[in-house]
Design an enzyme around this catalytic site. Sequence first.
Site, PDB file in Angstrom:
ATOM      1  N   PRO A 176       0.804  -1.225   0.000  1.00 55.43           N
ATOM      2  CA  PRO A 176       0.000   0.000   0.000  1.00 55.43           C
ATOM      3  C   PRO A 176       0.843   1.284   0.000  1.00 55.43           C
ATOM      4  O   PRO A 176       0.581   2.192  -0.792  1.00 55.43           O
ATOM      5  CB  PRO A 176      -0.835  -0.129   1.276  1.00 55.43           C
ATOM      6  N   LYS A 200       5.025   8.903 -11.329  1.00 58.65           N
ATOM      7  CA  LYS A 200       3.697   8.308 -11.120  1.00 58.65           C
ATOM      8  C   LYS A 200       2.758   9.283 -10.400  1.00 58.65           C
ATOM      9  O   LYS A 200       1.605   9.467 -10.805  1.00 58.65           O
ATOM     10  CB  LYS A 200       3.875   7.001 -10.332  1.00 58.65           C
TER      11      LYS A 200
HETATM   12  P1  NDP Z   1      -4.302  -3.876  -2.059  1.00 60.83           P
HETATM   13  O1  NDP Z   1      -4.759  -3.118  -0.876  1.00 60.83           O
HETATM   14  O2  NDP Z   1      -5.271  -4.594  -2.930  1.00 60.83           O
HETATM   15  O3  NDP Z   1      -3.205  -4.983  -1.595  1.00 60.83           O
HETATM   16  C1  NDP Z   1      -2.168  -4.738  -0.714  1.00 60.83           C
HETATM   17  C2  NDP Z   1      -1.743  -6.089  -0.151  1.00 60.83           C
HETATM   18  O4  NDP Z   1      -0.555  -5.913   0.639  1.00 60.83           O
HETATM   19  C3  NDP Z   1      -2.798  -6.704   0.765  1.00 60.83           C
HETATM   20  O5  NDP Z   1      -2.985  -8.065   0.420  1.00 60.83           O
HETATM   21  C4  NDP Z   1      -2.180  -6.539   2.139  1.00 60.83           C
HETATM   22  O6  NDP Z   1      -2.564  -7.545   3.043  1.00 60.83           O
HETATM   23  C5  NDP Z   1      -0.711  -6.674   1.836  1.00 60.83           C
HETATM   24  N1  NDP Z   1       0.147  -6.123   2.874  1.00 60.83           N
HETATM   25  C6  NDP Z   1       0.009  -4.975   3.573  1.00 60.83           C
HETATM   26  N2  NDP Z   1       1.046  -4.802   4.417  1.00 60.83           N
HETATM   27  C7  NDP Z   1       1.858  -5.873   4.244  1.00 60.83           C
HETATM   28  C8  NDP Z   1       3.080  -6.278   4.825  1.00 60.83           C
HETATM   29  N3  NDP Z   1       3.690  -5.545   5.757  1.00 60.83           N
HETATM   30  N4  NDP Z   1       3.627  -7.456   4.421  1.00 60.83           N
HETATM   31  C9  NDP Z   1       3.035  -8.235   3.468  1.00 60.83           C
HETATM   32  N5  NDP Z   1       1.865  -7.890   2.877  1.00 60.83           N
HETATM   33  C10 NDP Z   1       1.290  -6.725   3.258  1.00 60.83           C
HETATM   34  O7  NDP Z   1      -3.438  -2.840  -2.926  1.00 60.83           O
HETATM   35  P2  NDP Z   1      -3.176  -2.842  -4.513  1.00 60.83           P
HETATM   36  O8  NDP Z   1      -2.612  -4.161  -4.908  1.00 60.83           O
HETATM   37  O9  NDP Z   1      -4.351  -2.291  -5.221  1.00 60.83           O
HETATM   38  O10 NDP Z   1      -2.051  -1.703  -4.606  1.00 60.83           O
HETATM   39  C11 NDP Z   1      -0.705  -1.978  -4.294  1.00 60.83           C
HETATM   40  C12 NDP Z   1       0.096  -0.774  -4.755  1.00 60.83           C
HETATM   41  O11 NDP Z   1      -0.099  -0.583  -6.167  1.00 60.83           O
HETATM   42  C13 NDP Z   1      -0.340   0.526  -4.052  1.00 60.83           C
HETATM   43  O12 NDP Z   1       0.790   1.290  -3.740  1.00 60.83           O
HETATM   44  C14 NDP Z   1      -1.211   1.204  -5.101  1.00 60.83           C
HETATM   45  O13 NDP Z   1      -1.218   2.621  -4.968  1.00 60.83           O
HETATM   46  C15 NDP Z   1      -0.526   0.753  -6.391  1.00 60.83           C
HETATM   47  N6  NDP Z   1      -1.406   0.801  -7.564  1.00 60.83           N
HETATM   48  C16 NDP Z   1      -2.636   0.197  -7.533  1.00 60.83           C
HETATM   49  C17 NDP Z   1      -3.482   0.307  -8.620  1.00 60.83           C
HETATM   50  C18 NDP Z   1      -4.831  -0.340  -8.630  1.00 60.83           C
HETATM   51  O14 NDP Z   1      -5.577  -0.123  -9.582  1.00 60.83           O
HETATM   52  N7  NDP Z   1      -5.180  -1.156  -7.639  1.00 60.83           N
HETATM   53  C19 NDP Z   1      -3.094   1.078  -9.807  1.00 60.83           C
HETATM   54  C20 NDP Z   1      -1.768   1.598  -9.773  1.00 60.83           C
HETATM   55  C21 NDP Z   1      -0.975   1.485  -8.672  1.00 60.83           C
HETATM   56  P3  NDP Z   1      -3.787  -7.231   4.067  1.00 60.83           P
HETATM   57  O15 NDP Z   1      -4.979  -6.982   3.205  1.00 60.83           O
HETATM   58  O16 NDP Z   1      -3.849  -8.458   4.918  1.00 60.83           O
HETATM   59  O17 NDP Z   1      -3.359  -5.990   4.815  1.00 60.83           O
END
Ligand code: NDP
Length: 305
Positions: free
Chosen positions: A66, A171
Amino acid sequence: MADIGFIGLGNMGAALVRRLMREHTLHVWDLNRAAVEVLVAEGAVAANGPGDIGASGVEMVITCLPTSAQVEEVLFEDDGLAANLAEGTLVADMTTGDTMITKQLAARLAEQGISMIDAPVSGGVVGAEQGTIAIMVGGTEDLFARARPIFETVSPNVFHAGDIGAGHAMKVINNMISSCIRLATFEGLALATKVGIEPMRFAEILSKGAARGFVADTTLPKYVIPGRQEQGFGLALMYKDLSLATQLGQDLKAPLTTGNYAREVFRRALNELGEDVDITQIVRLFERGADVDVCAAQEAADKAD
Ligand code: NDP
Protein backbone atom coordinates in the site's frame (compact mmCIF):
# COMPACT_ATOMS: atom_id res chain seq x y z
CA MET A 1 13.67 -17.87 -16.58
CA ALA A 2 14.49 -16.17 -13.27
CA ASP A 3 13.59 -16.79 -9.63
CA ILE A 4 11.76 -13.70 -8.39
CA GLY A 5 10.43 -12.88 -4.93
CA PHE A 6 7.15 -10.93 -4.76
CA ILE A 7 5.68 -9.29 -1.64
CA GLY A 8 2.17 -7.76 -1.72
CA LEU A 9 -0.45 -9.83 -3.53
CA GLY A 10 -3.40 -7.41 -3.54
CA ASN A 11 -5.39 -6.27 -6.57
CA MET A 12 -2.36 -4.94 -8.42
CA GLY A 13 0.28 -7.27 -6.99
CA ALA A 14 -1.62 -10.44 -7.94
CA ALA A 15 -2.18 -9.18 -11.50
CA LEU A 16 1.55 -8.44 -11.88
CA VAL A 17 2.49 -11.86 -10.46
CA ARG A 18 0.23 -13.60 -12.98
CA ARG A 19 2.02 -11.87 -15.86
CA LEU A 20 5.48 -12.63 -14.43
CA MET A 21 4.60 -16.29 -13.79
CA ARG A 22 4.22 -16.85 -17.51
CA GLU A 23 8.05 -16.80 -17.78
CA HIS A 24 9.52 -16.88 -14.26
CA THR A 25 9.35 -18.74 -10.95
CA LEU A 26 7.64 -16.55 -8.36
CA HIS A 27 8.21 -16.87 -4.59
CA VAL A 28 5.29 -15.03 -3.01
CA TRP A 29 4.40 -13.55 0.36
CA ASP A 30 1.49 -11.45 1.73
CA LEU A 31 0.05 -10.91 5.20
CA ASN A 32 -3.19 -12.19 3.71
CA ARG A 33 -2.54 -15.96 3.52
CA ALA A 34 -5.58 -16.51 1.27
CA ALA A 35 -3.93 -14.32 -1.38
CA VAL A 36 -0.79 -16.49 -1.17
CA GLU A 37 -2.80 -19.71 -1.52
CA VAL A 38 -4.67 -18.48 -4.61
CA LEU A 39 -1.39 -17.81 -6.45
CA VAL A 40 0.27 -21.01 -5.22
CA ALA A 41 -2.66 -22.92 -6.75
CA GLU A 42 -1.72 -21.19 -10.02
CA GLY A 43 1.97 -22.19 -9.82
CA ALA A 44 3.73 -19.77 -7.46
CA VAL A 45 5.96 -20.95 -4.60
CA ALA A 46 4.75 -20.03 -1.09
CA ALA A 47 7.16 -18.22 1.25
CA ASN A 48 6.85 -17.92 5.02
CA GLY A 49 7.68 -14.23 5.26
CA PRO A 50 9.99 -11.55 3.83
CA GLY A 51 13.05 -13.16 5.46
CA ASP A 52 12.22 -16.49 3.82
CA ILE A 53 12.04 -14.80 0.41
CA GLY A 54 15.39 -13.10 1.11
CA ALA A 55 16.99 -16.43 1.95
CA SER A 56 15.54 -18.29 -1.05
CA GLY A 57 18.29 -17.22 -3.47
CA VAL A 58 16.07 -15.10 -5.74
CA GLU A 59 17.85 -12.67 -8.06
CA MET A 60 15.22 -9.95 -7.72
CA VAL A 61 12.55 -9.13 -5.13
CA ILE A 62 9.52 -7.04 -6.07
CA THR A 63 7.36 -5.23 -3.52
CA CYS A 64 3.84 -3.98 -4.34
CA LEU A 65 2.45 -2.73 -1.03
CA PRO A 66 0.00 0.00 0.00
CA THR A 67 2.65 2.60 0.96
CA SER A 68 6.40 3.05 1.50
CA ALA A 69 5.84 2.46 5.23
CA GLN A 70 5.08 -1.23 4.55
CA VAL A 71 8.03 -1.44 2.14
CA GLU A 72 10.34 -0.19 4.90
CA GLU A 73 8.76 -2.72 7.28
CA VAL A 74 9.33 -5.79 5.07
CA LEU A 75 12.86 -4.64 4.26
CA PHE A 76 14.09 -3.76 7.73
CA GLU A 77 11.95 -5.61 10.25
CA ASP A 78 13.84 -8.11 12.43
CA ASP A 79 14.99 -11.01 10.26
CA GLY A 80 13.30 -9.31 7.27
CA LEU A 81 14.32 -9.03 3.64
CA ALA A 82 17.47 -6.94 4.02
CA ALA A 83 18.87 -9.21 6.73
CA ASN A 84 18.54 -12.25 4.46
CA LEU A 85 19.19 -11.05 0.91
CA ALA A 86 22.46 -12.00 -0.76
CA GLU A 87 24.78 -9.22 -1.86
CA GLY A 88 24.02 -8.19 -5.44
CA THR A 89 20.28 -8.88 -5.25
CA LEU A 90 17.99 -6.28 -6.81
CA VAL A 91 14.95 -4.91 -4.95
CA ALA A 92 12.30 -3.36 -7.24
CA ASP A 93 9.52 -1.41 -5.52
CA MET A 94 6.33 -1.33 -7.62
CA THR A 95 4.34 0.32 -4.83
CA THR A 96 3.12 3.85 -5.56
CA GLY A 97 5.55 5.14 -2.99
CA ASP A 98 7.31 8.14 -1.53
CA THR A 99 10.30 9.46 -3.50
CA MET A 100 12.20 10.75 -0.45
CA ILE A 101 11.67 7.61 1.67
CA THR A 102 12.67 5.41 -1.29
CA LYS A 103 15.96 7.30 -1.68
CA GLN A 104 16.69 6.66 2.01
CA LEU A 105 15.78 2.95 1.73
CA ALA A 106 18.04 2.59 -1.33
CA ALA A 107 20.94 4.22 0.53
CA ARG A 108 20.49 1.86 3.50
CA LEU A 109 20.37 -1.19 1.20
CA ALA A 110 23.46 0.01 -0.69
CA GLU A 111 25.45 -0.24 2.58
CA GLN A 112 24.78 -4.00 2.36
CA GLY A 113 25.60 -4.28 -1.35
CA ILE A 114 21.90 -4.59 -2.30
CA SER A 115 20.58 -2.48 -5.20
CA MET A 116 17.16 -0.85 -5.39
CA ILE A 117 14.99 0.66 -8.09
CA ASP A 118 11.46 2.06 -7.91
CA ALA A 119 9.05 0.92 -10.62
CA PRO A 120 5.46 2.01 -9.97
CA VAL A 121 2.77 1.31 -12.54
CA SER A 122 -0.05 3.23 -14.21
CA GLY A 123 -2.94 1.70 -16.12
CA GLY A 124 -4.97 -0.10 -13.46
CA VAL A 125 -5.51 -3.80 -12.77
CA VAL A 126 -7.02 -4.28 -16.24
CA GLY A 127 -3.89 -2.77 -17.82
CA ALA A 128 -1.75 -5.18 -15.79
CA GLU A 129 -3.90 -8.17 -16.77
CA GLN A 130 -3.85 -7.21 -20.43
CA GLY A 131 -0.12 -6.49 -20.45
CA THR A 132 -0.44 -2.82 -21.43
CA ILE A 133 0.39 -1.17 -18.11
CA ALA A 134 3.08 1.56 -17.98
CA ILE A 135 6.04 0.80 -15.71
CA MET A 136 8.13 3.86 -14.78
CA VAL A 137 11.53 3.06 -13.38
CA GLY A 138 13.83 5.14 -11.17
CA GLY A 139 17.44 3.99 -10.79
CA THR A 140 20.78 3.84 -12.59
CA GLU A 141 21.02 2.96 -16.29
CA ASP A 142 22.69 -0.34 -15.34
CA LEU A 143 19.93 -1.38 -12.95
CA PHE A 144 17.28 -0.33 -15.47
CA ALA A 145 18.96 -2.51 -18.12
CA ARG A 146 19.03 -5.42 -15.66
CA ALA A 147 15.36 -5.17 -14.68
CA ARG A 148 13.95 -4.28 -18.09
CA PRO A 149 13.67 -7.83 -19.56
CA ILE A 150 11.81 -8.97 -16.43
CA PHE A 151 9.42 -6.01 -16.53
CA GLU A 152 8.84 -6.64 -20.24
CA THR A 153 7.24 -9.96 -19.33
CA VAL A 154 4.54 -7.78 -17.70
CA SER A 155 4.21 -5.11 -20.42
CA PRO A 156 6.23 -3.63 -23.30
CA ASN A 157 5.63 -0.15 -21.86
CA VAL A 158 8.68 0.11 -19.62
CA PHE A 159 10.24 3.57 -19.20
CA HIS A 160 13.36 4.87 -17.49
CA ALA A 161 12.18 8.01 -15.66
CA GLY A 162 15.53 8.94 -14.06
CA ASP A 163 17.48 8.24 -10.87
CA ILE A 164 16.16 6.41 -7.80
CA GLY A 165 12.80 7.93 -6.73
CA ALA A 166 12.05 9.33 -10.20
CA GLY A 167 9.60 6.52 -10.97
CA HIS A 168 7.52 7.34 -7.89
CA ALA A 169 7.72 11.06 -8.67
CA MET A 170 6.59 10.48 -12.27
CA LYS A 171 3.70 8.31 -11.12
CA VAL A 172 2.29 10.72 -8.53
CA ILE A 173 2.76 13.75 -10.80
CA ASN A 174 0.85 11.85 -13.51
CA ASN A 175 -1.97 11.13 -11.09
CA MET A 176 -2.00 14.69 -9.76
CA ILE A 177 -2.46 16.00 -13.32
CA SER A 178 -5.17 13.44 -14.15
CA SER A 179 -7.01 14.32 -10.90
CA CYS A 180 -7.01 18.03 -11.74
CA ILE A 181 -8.39 17.26 -15.21
CA ARG A 182 -11.02 14.97 -13.66
CA LEU A 183 -12.26 17.69 -11.29
CA ALA A 184 -12.39 20.37 -13.99
CA THR A 185 -14.22 18.00 -16.37
CA PHE A 186 -16.81 16.96 -13.77
CA GLU A 187 -17.41 20.61 -12.88
CA GLY A 188 -17.96 21.36 -16.57
CA LEU A 189 -20.25 18.33 -16.92
CA ALA A 190 -22.46 19.58 -14.09
CA LEU A 191 -22.68 23.05 -15.63
CA ALA A 192 -23.38 21.64 -19.11
CA THR A 193 -26.17 19.43 -17.68
CA LYS A 194 -27.67 22.44 -15.90
CA VAL A 195 -27.64 24.45 -19.11
CA GLY A 196 -29.51 21.58 -20.80
CA ILE A 197 -26.77 19.95 -22.88
CA GLU A 198 -27.23 16.16 -23.08
CA PRO A 199 -24.36 14.60 -21.05
CA MET A 200 -23.31 12.09 -23.76
CA ARG A 201 -23.31 14.91 -26.33
CA PHE A 202 -21.12 16.94 -23.96
CA ALA A 203 -18.61 14.05 -23.71
CA GLU A 204 -18.66 13.49 -27.47
CA ILE A 205 -17.92 17.12 -28.31
CA LEU A 206 -15.37 17.50 -25.49
CA SER A 207 -13.41 14.50 -26.73
CA LYS A 208 -12.89 16.19 -30.09
CA GLY A 209 -11.87 19.60 -28.73
CA ALA A 210 -8.95 21.09 -26.83
CA ALA A 211 -10.13 19.60 -23.50
CA ARG A 212 -10.04 16.05 -24.86
CA GLY A 213 -8.28 13.25 -23.00
CA PHE A 214 -8.93 10.06 -21.00
CA VAL A 215 -11.60 11.62 -18.75
CA ALA A 216 -13.53 13.06 -21.72
CA ASP A 217 -13.32 10.09 -24.06
CA THR A 218 -13.39 7.17 -21.61
CA THR A 219 -14.34 8.10 -18.03
CA LEU A 220 -17.45 10.13 -18.94
CA PRO A 221 -19.09 7.90 -21.60
CA LYS A 222 -18.02 4.52 -20.18
CA TYR A 223 -18.27 5.00 -16.42
CA VAL A 224 -19.89 8.24 -15.23
CA ILE A 225 -22.82 9.07 -17.49
CA PRO A 226 -24.27 5.53 -17.81
CA GLY A 227 -24.76 5.25 -14.03
CA ARG A 228 -21.58 6.14 -12.12
CA GLN A 229 -20.06 2.68 -12.56
CA GLU A 230 -16.87 1.61 -10.80
CA GLN A 231 -13.64 2.36 -12.61
CA GLY A 232 -11.73 -0.01 -10.29
CA PHE A 233 -9.59 2.58 -8.54
CA GLY A 234 -10.44 3.72 -5.03
CA LEU A 235 -10.95 7.39 -4.16
CA ALA A 236 -8.68 6.79 -1.14
CA LEU A 237 -5.85 5.46 -3.33
CA MET A 238 -5.98 8.61 -5.44
CA TYR A 239 -6.00 10.76 -2.30
CA LYS A 240 -2.82 8.92 -1.25
CA ASP A 241 -1.20 9.74 -4.61
CA LEU A 242 -2.23 13.40 -4.35
CA SER A 243 -0.82 13.55 -0.82
CA LEU A 244 2.49 12.07 -2.05
CA ALA A 245 2.68 14.56 -4.94
CA THR A 246 1.90 17.61 -2.79
CA GLN A 247 4.30 16.43 -0.07
CA LEU A 248 7.00 16.16 -2.73
CA GLY A 249 6.20 19.72 -3.76
CA GLN A 250 6.59 20.85 -0.15
CA ASP A 251 9.85 18.92 0.27
CA LEU A 252 11.30 20.50 -2.85
CA LYS A 253 9.72 23.97 -2.31
CA ALA A 254 7.79 23.71 -5.60
CA PRO A 255 4.37 25.41 -5.27
CA LEU A 256 1.47 23.17 -6.33
CA THR A 257 -1.54 25.44 -6.22
CA THR A 258 -3.79 23.27 -8.38
CA GLY A 259 -2.51 19.96 -6.97
CA ASN A 260 -3.10 21.04 -3.37
CA TYR A 261 -6.58 22.24 -4.30
CA ALA A 262 -7.35 18.88 -5.92
CA ARG A 263 -6.09 17.00 -2.85
CA GLU A 264 -8.45 18.98 -0.61
CA VAL A 265 -11.44 18.31 -2.89
CA PHE A 266 -10.61 14.59 -2.71
CA ARG A 267 -10.42 14.86 1.12
CA ARG A 268 -13.87 16.44 1.16
CA ALA A 269 -15.17 13.71 -1.15
CA LEU A 270 -13.81 10.96 1.13
CA ASN A 271 -15.51 12.58 4.14
CA GLU A 272 -18.83 13.04 2.34
CA LEU A 273 -18.97 9.86 0.26
CA GLY A 274 -17.02 7.35 2.39
CA GLU A 275 -13.51 5.93 2.46
CA ASP A 276 -14.32 2.87 0.33
CA VAL A 277 -15.97 4.37 -2.73
CA ASP A 278 -14.67 4.24 -6.29
CA ILE A 279 -13.09 7.32 -7.85
CA THR A 280 -16.06 7.74 -10.22
CA GLN A 281 -18.26 8.79 -7.29
CA ILE A 282 -16.51 12.14 -6.91
CA VAL A 283 -18.83 13.41 -9.66
CA ARG A 284 -21.56 13.53 -6.98
CA LEU A 285 -19.88 16.52 -5.33
CA PHE A 286 -20.34 18.54 -8.50
CA GLU A 287 -23.84 17.23 -9.14
CA ARG A 288 -24.88 18.27 -5.64
CA GLY A 289 -23.19 21.65 -6.02
CA ALA A 290 -25.08 22.44 -9.23
CA ASP A 291 -28.22 20.55 -8.15
CA VAL A 292 -28.26 18.26 -11.19
CA ASP A 293 -28.33 14.49 -11.76
CA VAL A 294 -26.21 13.66 -14.78
CA CYS A 295 -27.38 10.04 -15.13
CA ALA A 296 -31.07 11.00 -14.80
CA ALA A 297 -30.58 13.76 -17.39
CA GLN A 298 -29.09 11.23 -19.81
CA GLU A 299 -31.89 8.73 -19.17
CA ALA A 300 -34.48 11.44 -19.83
CA ALA A 301 -32.70 12.39 -23.07
CA ASP A 302 -32.58 8.73 -24.17
CA LYS A 303 -36.31 8.31 -23.51
CA ALA A 304 -37.13 11.46 -25.46
CA ASP A 305 -35.25 10.14 -28.55
P1 NDP B 1 -4.30 -3.88 -2.06
O1 NDP B 1 -4.76 -3.12 -0.88
O2 NDP B 1 -5.27 -4.59 -2.93
O3 NDP B 1 -3.21 -4.98 -1.60
C1 NDP B 1 -2.17 -4.74 -0.71
C2 NDP B 1 -1.74 -6.09 -0.15
O4 NDP B 1 -0.56 -5.91 0.64
C3 NDP B 1 -2.80 -6.70 0.76
O5 NDP B 1 -2.98 -8.07 0.42
C4 NDP B 1 -2.18 -6.54 2.14
O6 NDP B 1 -2.56 -7.54 3.04
C5 NDP B 1 -0.71 -6.67 1.84
N1 NDP B 1 0.15 -6.12 2.87
C6 NDP B 1 0.01 -4.97 3.57
N2 NDP B 1 1.05 -4.80 4.42
C7 NDP B 1 1.86 -5.87 4.24
C8 NDP B 1 3.08 -6.28 4.82
N3 NDP B 1 3.69 -5.54 5.76
N4 NDP B 1 3.63 -7.46 4.42
C9 NDP B 1 3.04 -8.24 3.47
N5 NDP B 1 1.86 -7.89 2.88
C10 NDP B 1 1.29 -6.72 3.26
O7 NDP B 1 -3.44 -2.84 -2.93
P2 NDP B 1 -3.18 -2.84 -4.51
O8 NDP B 1 -2.61 -4.16 -4.91
O9 NDP B 1 -4.35 -2.29 -5.22
O10 NDP B 1 -2.05 -1.70 -4.61
C11 NDP B 1 -0.70 -1.98 -4.29
C12 NDP B 1 0.10 -0.77 -4.76
O11 NDP B 1 -0.10 -0.58 -6.17
C13 NDP B 1 -0.34 0.53 -4.05
O12 NDP B 1 0.79 1.29 -3.74
C14 NDP B 1 -1.21 1.20 -5.10
O13 NDP B 1 -1.22 2.62 -4.97
C15 NDP B 1 -0.53 0.75 -6.39
N6 NDP B 1 -1.41 0.80 -7.56
C16 NDP B 1 -2.64 0.20 -7.53
C17 NDP B 1 -3.48 0.31 -8.62
C18 NDP B 1 -4.83 -0.34 -8.63
O14 NDP B 1 -5.58 -0.12 -9.58
N7 NDP B 1 -5.18 -1.16 -7.64
C19 NDP B 1 -3.09 1.08 -9.81
C20 NDP B 1 -1.77 1.60 -9.77
C21 NDP B 1 -0.98 1.48 -8.67
P3 NDP B 1 -3.79 -7.23 4.07
O15 NDP B 1 -4.98 -6.98 3.20
O16 NDP B 1 -3.85 -8.46 4.92
O17 NDP B 1 -3.36 -5.99 4.82
